[in-house]
Design an enzyme around this catalytic site. Sequence first.
Site, mmCIF file in Angstrom:
data_model
loop_
_atom_site.group_PDB
_atom_site.id
_atom_site.type_symbol
_atom_site.label_atom_id
_atom_site.label_comp_id
_atom_site.label_asym_id
_atom_site.label_seq_id
_atom_site.Cartn_x
_atom_site.Cartn_y
_atom_site.Cartn_z
ATOM 1 N N GLY A 1 -5.342 5.756 -3.723
ATOM 2 C CA GLY A 1 -5.241 5.286 -5.106
ATOM 3 C C GLY A 1 -4.550 3.952 -5.276
ATOM 4 O O GLY A 1 -4.224 3.564 -6.410
ATOM 5 N N ASN A 2 -4.321 3.223 -4.190
ATOM 6 C CA ASN A 2 -3.564 1.971 -4.288
ATOM 7 C C ASN A 2 -4.320 0.882 -5.071
ATOM 8 O O ASN A 2 -3.706 0.132 -5.834
ATOM 9 C CB ASN A 2 -3.216 1.459 -2.894
ATOM 10 C CG ASN A 2 -2.222 2.349 -2.191
ATOM 11 O OD1 ASN A 2 -1.048 2.364 -2.490
ATOM 12 N ND2 ASN A 2 -2.716 3.145 -1.240
ATOM 13 N N GLY A 3 -5.630 0.809 -4.871
ATOM 14 C CA GLY A 3 -6.398 -0.210 -5.583
ATOM 15 C C GLY A 3 -6.355 -0.015 -7.077
ATOM 16 O O GLY A 3 -6.041 -0.932 -7.843
ATOM 17 N N TYR B 1 -12.878 -10.594 -4.307
ATOM 18 C CA TYR B 1 -11.580 -9.933 -4.492
ATOM 19 C C TYR B 1 -10.980 -9.531 -3.136
ATOM 20 O O TYR B 1 -9.824 -9.845 -2.823
ATOM 21 C CB TYR B 1 -11.785 -8.720 -5.399
ATOM 22 C CG TYR B 1 -10.585 -7.812 -5.602
ATOM 23 C CD1 TYR B 1 -9.528 -8.185 -6.431
ATOM 24 C CD2 TYR B 1 -10.548 -6.555 -5.002
ATOM 25 C CE1 TYR B 1 -8.454 -7.327 -6.639
ATOM 26 C CE2 TYR B 1 -9.482 -5.693 -5.215
ATOM 27 C CZ TYR B 1 -8.442 -6.088 -6.032
ATOM 28 O OH TYR B 1 -7.384 -5.230 -6.235
ATOM 29 N N TYR B 2 -11.794 -8.870 -2.320
ATOM 30 C CA TYR B 2 -11.302 -8.435 -1.009
ATOM 31 C C TYR B 2 -11.124 -9.617 -0.049
ATOM 32 O O TYR B 2 -10.206 -9.625 0.779
ATOM 33 C CB TYR B 2 -12.252 -7.397 -0.411
ATOM 34 C CG TYR B 2 -12.165 -6.052 -1.104
ATOM 35 C CD1 TYR B 2 -10.989 -5.305 -1.062
ATOM 36 C CD2 TYR B 2 -13.245 -5.539 -1.815
ATOM 37 C CE1 TYR B 2 -10.896 -4.081 -1.704
ATOM 38 C CE2 TYR B 2 -13.157 -4.313 -2.463
ATOM 39 C CZ TYR B 2 -11.983 -3.590 -2.410
ATOM 40 O OH TYR B 2 -11.887 -2.387 -3.047
ATOM 41 N N MET C 1 -4.234 1.783 -8.765
ATOM 42 C CA MET C 1 -2.852 1.672 -9.253
ATOM 43 C C MET C 1 -2.438 0.206 -9.404
ATOM 44 O O MET C 1 -1.761 -0.170 -10.367
ATOM 45 C CB MET C 1 -1.885 2.374 -8.297
ATOM 46 C CG MET C 1 -1.725 3.864 -8.550
ATOM 47 S SD MET C 1 -1.004 4.284 -10.160
ATOM 48 C CE MET C 1 0.619 3.501 -10.036
ATOM 49 N N GLY C 2 -2.836 -0.648 -8.439
ATOM 50 C CA GLY C 2 -2.494 -2.060 -8.527
ATOM 51 C C GLY C 2 -3.102 -2.707 -9.755
ATOM 52 O O GLY C 2 -2.456 -3.494 -10.456
ATOM 53 N N ARG C 3 -4.367 -2.372 -10.052
ATOM 54 C CA ARG C 3 -5.029 -2.933 -11.231
ATOM 55 C C ARG C 3 -4.428 -2.376 -12.514
ATOM 56 O O ARG C 3 -4.250 -3.100 -13.500
ATOM 57 C CB ARG C 3 -6.535 -2.666 -11.135
ATOM 58 C CG ARG C 3 -7.197 -3.391 -9.960
ATOM 59 C CD ARG C 3 -8.704 -3.254 -9.974
ATOM 60 N NE ARG C 3 -9.171 -1.906 -9.689
ATOM 61 C CZ ARG C 3 -9.387 -1.416 -8.468
ATOM 62 N NH1 ARG C 3 -9.152 -2.172 -7.402
ATOM 63 N NH2 ARG C 3 -9.840 -0.191 -8.295
ATOM 64 N N HIS D 1 0.841 -1.196 0.000
ATOM 65 C CA HIS D 1 0.000 0.000 0.000
ATOM 66 C C HIS D 1 0.886 1.261 0.000
ATOM 67 O O HIS D 1 0.863 2.050 0.949
ATOM 68 C CB HIS D 1 -0.910 -0.013 1.237
ATOM 69 C CG HIS D 1 -2.364 0.143 0.893
ATOM 70 N ND1 HIS D 1 -3.040 -0.762 0.106
ATOM 71 C CD2 HIS D 1 -3.283 1.104 1.217
ATOM 72 C CE1 HIS D 1 -4.297 -0.382 -0.029
ATOM 73 N NE2 HIS D 1 -4.469 0.746 0.636
#
Length: 342
Positions: free
Chosen positions: A187-189, A223-224, A191-193, A182
């Site tokens: 914006g981590n989610g 997903y979570y 950005m990861g995708r 993280h």
Amino acid sequence: MIKPSNYQPPYTITPAIVNLVAEIGEIIGRYTVLAEQNLTPRLRRENRIRTIQASLAIENNTLTLEQVTAVIDGKRVLGHPREIQEVRNAFATYEAMEDWDASVEGDLLAAHELLMRGLVDETGRYRSGGVGIFRGEQLVHMAPPADRVPKLMADLLDWLENTNEHPLVASCIFHYEFEFIHPFADGNGRMGRLWQTLILRNWKPLLAYLPVETVIRDRQEDYYRVLAVADSQADATPFVEFMLGALRDAVREAVSTDHVGDQVTDQVAALIRAIGGGELSSNDLMQALGLSHRPTFRNNYLNPAMEDEWIERTQPDSPRSPTQRYRLTGKGQRWLQHHADE
């Protein structure tokens, strides 16, 4: 510049992973041929818009596919200014993707700056404080301290650059490790995708236009949940298996719906067009179709569209909910794109 170590993320290549990689590779072979024949610039753009809408919907952005399209087309949209800014940023970021190297830290930071511009204070740099991930009021993951983030990201990017793993597997591992670290304040989610899409695009360029995000959105709870399972086991394997399954389904759907126009009855076609990019109740749909006889609507329109997976319920676990709505599946959206001018 922080010197990386010979970091090795914790994961195991299981028979399920091997089988999924083989299956995806086989389907992509067919998808590539079909896509090169049929994926026009307009369809590439529409797939990208679907990807952006789905990724932002996962982060609770409420704009519909039609509204997202309008924002990208430069039209006025009634919506929260932050949500409109998120769409503009995401489109600009995905359009710039081909210029980035997935293993270069400077490109990762530039992507974050573009994706989150005007939305948070810390853009284009790693977070300066601690961060926890909450589901409701429950803390489900406490990310590593901020002072460890630069070293952890240097190790991860170095691993990505040097790994011999198949890009399908490497992209999933990176996605999991990125979410565990993280590295950004926000914006981590997304950005990861985005970064998983970039890794896949570098392997097969057509995958930049495959809306994997829509599959994740439709399985958001899973997903979570799988992220939490991987956290509890300190092992990325469950997440890798989940993501490969999502990728397989996205590619399979892309292949299976490239030539489906003739399979739609006139009634189902009318229903698909009535829903468009929105979410409508059965009463709204009957009104839009000019129908007053509910059995006719169910037998000739709604049930056939549901059975052939052109549409889906917004609340699949509560079929009789008074707030139930219907929306197009990825298959239905693609049919609508192919027949938009008819």
